[in-house]
Design a protein around this motif. Sequence first.
Motif, PDB file in Angstrom:
ATOM      1  N   CYS A  39      -3.533   2.677  -4.025  1.00  0.00           N
ATOM      2  CA  CYS A  39      -2.278   3.215  -3.519  1.00  0.00           C
ATOM      3  C   CYS A  39      -1.234   2.102  -3.589  1.00  0.00           C
ATOM      4  CB  CYS A  39      -2.438   3.683  -2.078  1.00  0.00           C
ATOM      5  SG  CYS A  39      -0.881   4.096  -1.274  1.00  0.00           S
ATOM      6  N   ALA A  63       2.870   0.991  -2.509  1.00  0.00           N
ATOM      7  CA  ALA A  63       3.894   1.338  -1.531  1.00  0.00           C
ATOM      8  C   ALA A  63       5.045   0.349  -1.563  1.00  0.00           C
ATOM      9  CB  ALA A  63       3.282   1.382  -0.131  1.00  0.00           C
ATOM     10  N   TRP A  64       6.160   0.803  -1.037  1.00  0.00           N
ATOM     11  CA  TRP A  64       7.321  -0.050  -0.789  1.00  0.00           C
ATOM     12  C   TRP A  64       7.515  -0.149   0.717  1.00  0.00           C
ATOM     13  CZ3 TRP A  64       9.717  -2.896  -4.382  1.00  0.00           C
ATOM     14  CH2 TRP A  64       9.613  -2.518  -5.718  1.00  0.00           C
ATOM     15  N   GLY A 119       7.677   1.043   6.479  1.00  0.00           N
ATOM     16  CA  GLY A 119       7.364   1.717   5.242  1.00  0.00           C
ATOM     17  C   GLY A 119       8.567   2.459   4.685  1.00  0.00           C
ATOM     18  N   SER A 171       5.363   5.624  -0.445  1.00  0.00           N
ATOM     19  CA  SER A 171       4.065   5.274  -1.025  1.00  0.00           C
ATOM     20  C   SER A 171       3.692   6.310  -2.081  1.00  0.00           C
ATOM     21  CB  SER A 171       2.977   5.188   0.047  1.00  0.00           C
ATOM     22  OG  SER A 171       2.809   6.428   0.707  1.00  0.00           O
ATOM     23  N   TYR A 181       4.405   9.568   0.769  1.00  0.00           N
ATOM     24  CA  TYR A 181       5.194   9.294   1.967  1.00  0.00           C
ATOM     25  C   TYR A 181       6.598   8.846   1.583  1.00  0.00           C
ATOM     26  CZ  TYR A 181       6.931   6.736   6.033  1.00  0.00           C
ATOM     27  OH  TYR A 181       7.697   6.277   7.077  1.00  0.00           O
ATOM     28  N   TYR A 182       7.580   9.358   2.343  1.00  0.00           N
ATOM     29  CA  TYR A 182       8.938   8.863   2.312  1.00  0.00           C
ATOM     30  C   TYR A 182       9.393   8.698   3.759  1.00  0.00           C
ATOM     31  CZ  TYR A 182       9.579   9.903  -2.673  1.00  0.00           C
ATOM     32  OH  TYR A 182       9.493   9.926  -4.045  1.00  0.00           O
ATOM     33  N   CYS A 184      -3.719   5.924   0.484  1.00  0.00           N
ATOM     34  CA  CYS A 184      -2.573   5.237   1.050  1.00  0.00           C
ATOM     35  C   CYS A 184      -2.749   5.026   2.553  1.00  0.00           C
ATOM     36  CB  CYS A 184      -1.297   6.034   0.787  1.00  0.00           C
ATOM     37  SG  CYS A 184      -0.824   6.066  -0.959  1.00  0.00           S
ATOM     38  N   TYR A 240      -2.396  -2.761   3.979  1.00  0.00           N
ATOM     39  CA  TYR A 240      -2.225  -3.185   2.594  1.00  0.00           C
ATOM     40  C   TYR A 240      -2.632  -4.640   2.412  1.00  0.00           C
ATOM     41  CZ  TYR A 240       0.049   1.231   1.784  1.00  0.00           C
ATOM     42  OH  TYR A 240       0.290   2.567   1.676  1.00  0.00           O
TER      43      TYR A 240
END
Length: 122
Positions: free
Chosen positions: A33, A35-36, A47, A50, A59-60, A103, A110
């Motif tokens: 997974c 992500a940012w 977050g 992802s 995910y947002y 994720c 992470y």
Amino acid sequence: QVQLVESGGGSVQAGGTLRLSCAASGYTYSDKCMAWFRQAPGKEREGVASISASGRPTYYADSLKGRVTISLNKVKNTMYLQMSSLEFEDTAMYYCAARLGLCGSGPHDYAYWGQGTQVTVS
């Protein structure tokens, strides 16, 4: 050795757009997974978005929904974050992260992190 390298940050006026990139080496996206996350001065890392190994966004953040799109280019081993209608509150260091499997829900899930790319909105 897993390496994540972000790029694409910069200074932009409110309402502008940016595309962040995260180039990965040392592994493939097939089982991870991505992500940012972002972190503003004096605030906790949060977050942003992802995406699963299959390329499905998972995910947002509510504050960014409708203004960002996360995507993967598996051939280039690169993840992107397209951001539009940027606001002053989006100013932060943006980090790329990865973890094996599904994720996670927070930064502590992470294992792999990039050095970050600064986004400044004025």
